[in-house]
Design an enzyme around this catalytic site. Structure first.
Site, PDB file in Angstrom:
ATOM      1  CG  MET A  29      -1.873  -1.208   1.191  1.00 50.94           C
ATOM      2  SD  MET A  29      -3.346  -0.975   2.174  1.00 50.94           S
ATOM      3  CE  MET A  29      -2.652  -0.873   3.791  1.00 50.94           C
ATOM      4  N   GLY A  35      11.279  -2.705   5.430  1.00 44.69           N
ATOM      5  CA  GLY A  35      10.536  -3.966   5.532  1.00 44.69           C
ATOM      6  C   GLY A  35      10.013  -4.376   4.167  1.00 44.69           C
ATOM      7  CG  HIS A  36       6.948  -2.038   2.167  1.00 47.51           C
ATOM      8  ND1 HIS A  36       6.850  -0.848   2.858  1.00 47.51           N
ATOM      9  CD2 HIS A  36       5.726  -2.615   2.248  1.00 47.51           C
ATOM     10  CE1 HIS A  36       5.619  -0.713   3.317  1.00 47.51           C
ATOM     11  NE2 HIS A  36       4.909  -1.753   2.971  1.00 47.51           N
ATOM     12  CD  GLN A  60      -6.008  -3.900   2.766  1.00 44.16           C
ATOM     13  OE1 GLN A  60      -5.926  -4.375   1.632  1.00 44.16           O
ATOM     14  NE2 GLN A  60      -5.006  -4.007   3.638  1.00 44.16           N
TER      15      GLN A  60
HETATM   16  P1  AMP Z   1       1.567  -2.994   3.428  1.00 45.58           P
HETATM   17  O1  AMP Z   1       2.100  -1.952   2.518  1.00 45.58           O
HETATM   18  O2  AMP Z   1       1.557  -2.590   4.871  1.00 45.58           O
HETATM   19  O3  AMP Z   1       0.274  -3.589   2.965  1.00 45.58           O
HETATM   20  O4  AMP Z   1       2.620  -4.177   3.363  1.00 45.58           O
HETATM   21  C1  AMP Z   1       2.963  -4.816   2.167  1.00 45.58           C
HETATM   22  C2  AMP Z   1       3.696  -6.093   2.478  1.00 45.58           C
HETATM   23  O5  AMP Z   1       4.881  -5.777   3.207  1.00 45.58           O
HETATM   24  C3  AMP Z   1       2.878  -7.060   3.363  1.00 45.58           C
HETATM   25  O6  AMP Z   1       3.100  -8.385   2.925  1.00 45.58           O
HETATM   26  C4  AMP Z   1       3.457  -6.824   4.726  1.00 45.58           C
HETATM   27  O7  AMP Z   1       3.328  -7.936   5.589  1.00 45.58           O
HETATM   28  C5  AMP Z   1       4.913  -6.563   4.388  1.00 45.58           C
HETATM   29  N1  AMP Z   1       5.560  -5.821   5.465  1.00 45.58           N
HETATM   30  C6  AMP Z   1       5.156  -4.644   6.001  1.00 45.58           C
HETATM   31  N2  AMP Z   1       5.966  -4.290   7.022  1.00 45.58           N
HETATM   32  C7  AMP Z   1       6.880  -5.277   7.133  1.00 45.58           C
HETATM   33  C8  AMP Z   1       7.987  -5.524   8.009  1.00 45.58           C
HETATM   34  N3  AMP Z   1       8.299  -4.675   8.987  1.00 45.58           N
HETATM   35  N4  AMP Z   1       8.711  -6.629   7.829  1.00 45.58           N
HETATM   36  C9  AMP Z   1       8.399  -7.531   6.843  1.00 45.58           C
HETATM   37  N5  AMP Z   1       7.372  -7.370   5.992  1.00 45.58           N
HETATM   38  C10 AMP Z   1       6.626  -6.266   6.129  1.00 45.58           C
END
Ligand code: AMP
Length: 279
Positions: A29, A35-36, A60
């Site tokens: 998103m 992390g991403h 969501q």
């Molecule tokens: P989001 O943009 O929050 O929807 O996250 C996109 C993807 O990145 C999802 O699969 C999350 O689980 C993963 N993600 C977000 N933060 C982290 C993190 N700190 N460590 C590992 N994966 C992450």
């Protein structure tokens, strides 16, 4: 790096240039952080091409304030993606993603979506399932990468892939943390410096639970976490549970042949933070 906001243009480009290639897909998103990037780098290492989607999925979000205040940093995101060597970025509009209107499909995730996040964010996982299924139909990935940070989401996606026999391999990726232990999240940007610093407490609680997991009963482990957050000036505990990793149901004691994780959700002001750890 190619950026597409029109899905039909993306599909044409893919068919013209990348038939018979392995495709790694990382749905996000946006408001990208390390992390991403750890997921994206893993995807780059394991596939011929990598497609990252940036889409703040309205279906969501069960809380409109959360949706409206979700950080948007597209320019910086694209710079980071180019730096790490991403091939294709999809930045579709809600109209592109939901041409028939923003309604979620209803899924039967076999109870997985009724626990934790599902309890506190009704409809959340139907929204996640709907958007990820649509992305898979468009991107047709060989592998798709999801963070254990959203462990329940990962379980729900794996279940969906099984339910619909989707030809994609789901790759779980470890949680990436800030130096103080706070799990990286786009929402961390909305914390004050003080909150962000103090939020290391969340991971400390999880680590303590892990250390004491075999020494104390679950009731005591629960009480200890509740005690930490009771009357805390910055944080409000929404839930803390120890669950078995298959059903995600709250567990009361250790049983043989089961694996467990501790899960936590905490509010820092308006900002909701989640984390988890393997026991
Ligand atoms: P989001 O943009 O929050 O929807 O996250 C996109 C993807 O990145 C999802 O699969 C999350 O689980 C993963 N993600 C977000 N933060 C982290 C993190 N700190 N460590 C590992 N994966 C992450």
């Amino acid at each position: 790096m190619k950026v597409f906001d029109k899905l039909s243009n993306f599909q044409k480009f893919l068919n013209k240039n990348y038939t018979n290639k392995t495709i790694g897909c990382v749905p996000t998103m946006g408001a990208l952080h390390e992390g991403h990037l750890s997921l994206i780098i893993q995807a780059i290492n394991e596939n011929d091409i990598v497609v990252v989607s940036i889409f703040i999925n309205p279906t969501q979000f069960n809380n409109n304030t959360d949706l409206l205040s979700y950080p948007k940093t597209l320019k910086a995101d694209l710079t980071l993606l180019k730096q790490v060597g991403c091939d294709i970025v999809l930045t579709p509009s809600a109209q592109e993603m939901y041409p028939k209107g923003q309604v979620s499909e209803t899924f039967n995730f076999g109870g997985l979506a009724l626990e934790m996040e599902g309890k506190f964010r009704p409809g959340h996982f139907d929204g996640v399932g709907t958007v990820v299924k649509r992305l898979f139909e468009i991107i047709k990935p060989t592998k798709a990468y999801f963070g254990e940070k959203d462990y329940q989401q990962l379980c729900v996606i794996k279940k969906m892939v099984k339910l619909f026999k989707l030809p994609v391999h789901i790759v779980p990726c470890p949680i990436f943390r800030e130096p103080n232990g706070l799990a990286m999240s786009s929402r961390n940007e909305r914390l004050s410096a003080e909150q962000r610093n103090e939020a290391s407490l969340i991971y400390k609680c999880l680590q303590k639970t892990k250390i004491n997991f075999k020494k104390q009963n679950f009731k005591k482990l629960n009480e200890e976490v509740k005690e930490v957050f009771k009357s805390h000036p910055f944080f409000k505990l929404e839930y803390f549970i120890i669950a078995d990793t298959q059903s995600l149901k709250t567990a009361k004691k250790i049983e043989t042949n089961k694996e467990y994780r501790a899960f936590i959700a905490v509010y820092a002001g308006q900002v909701r933070l989640i984390d988890n750890i393997a026991m």
